[in-house]
Design an enzyme around this catalytic site. Structure first.
Site, PDB file in Angstrom:
ATOM      1  N   ARG A   1      -9.642  13.804   5.332  1.00 38.22           N
ATOM      2  CA  ARG A   1      -9.709  15.161   5.389  1.00 38.22           C
ATOM      3  C   ARG A   1     -11.189  15.591   5.157  1.00 38.22           C
ATOM      4  NH1 ARG A   1      -4.089  16.370   2.333  1.00 38.22           N
ATOM      5  NH2 ARG A   1      -2.690  16.075   4.091  1.00 38.22           N
TER       6      ARG A   1
ATOM      7  N   ARG B   1     -18.548  -2.425  -7.806  1.00 41.40           N
ATOM      8  CA  ARG B   1     -17.286  -2.901  -7.805  1.00 41.40           C
ATOM      9  C   ARG B   1     -17.290  -4.176  -8.010  1.00 41.40           C
ATOM     10  NH1 ARG B   1     -19.857  -4.882  -3.311  1.00 41.40           N
ATOM     11  NH2 ARG B   1     -19.155  -6.577  -1.832  1.00 41.40           N
TER      12      ARG B   1
END
Length: 145
Positions: free
Chosen positions: A31, A104
Site C-alpha cells: 500500500r 540481516r
C-alpha cells in the site's frame, strides 16, 4: 499428554503470529509503495520487506518440524527455549532486512545456528528412541551408570 506438548504448542502459535505479522508488513508496504499483486518488484525498501517475509516463510516448515521432533523425542523445555530463540532471531532478521540488507546477516546466521542445534537434538532424540525401543540399548542409562 497435553502437559508434554503445551510449550511446543505455545511456541508454534507464537511462530504463526510472527508469520502473520510479516505478511501484514508486506501488505502495508504494498500500500505504501503502490505495488499491487502479483508484482514483487519495486523500490528497494519494498523488495527488502518482501524478501524478508518470503525467506522467513520458506524456513517456517523446517523450523516447525524440528521444533516438534526435538520436543517430542528429546526434551520439550529445551526445544521450546530454542524455538523462542529462533523466533526472536527471525524477528531481528526481518527488522534488520527491512532497514538494510546488510543488517540481516547476523540474525540469519544465528537463526541458522539454532536450526542446526534443533536438528542435532532431534537426531539424538530419535536415535535414542530407536536404540532403546528396537535394540534394547538405553544410552541415557549407560551414561548415568
Amino acid at each position: 499428554m497435553l502437559d508434554q506438548i503445551h510449550w511446543l504448542a505455545a511456541v508454534t502459535v507464537l511462530g504463526v503470529l510472527e508469520q502473520a505479522y510479516f505478511f501484514l508488513q508486506v501488505i502495508y508496504a504494498r500500500r505504501l509503495f503502490g505495488i499491487s499483486p502479483p508484482k514483487i518488484s519495486g523500490p528497494p525498501e519494498f523488495e527488502r520487506i518482501f524478501r524478508a517475509q518470503v525467506n522467513s516463510s520458506e524456513y517456517f516448515p523446517i523450523f516447525l518440524a524440528l521444533l516438534w521432533q526435538a520436543g517430542l523425542f528429546f526434551h520439550q523445555g529445551l526445544a521450546a527455549a530454542l524455538g523462542l530463540l529462533y523466533l526472536c532471531a527471525r524477528y531481528c532478521y526481518f527488522m534488520g532486512y527491512k532497514a538494510s540488507s546488510s543488517e540481516r546477516l547476523a540474525p540469519i546466521y544465528f537463526s541458522a545456528g539454532v536450526l542446526w542445534i534443533l536438528m542435532a537434538v532431534s537426531a539424538l532424540g530419535i536415535l535414542h528412541f530407536f536404540l532403546s525401543h528396537y535394540v534394547g540399548l538405553n544410552i541415557l542409562h549407560l551414561l548415568t551408570a
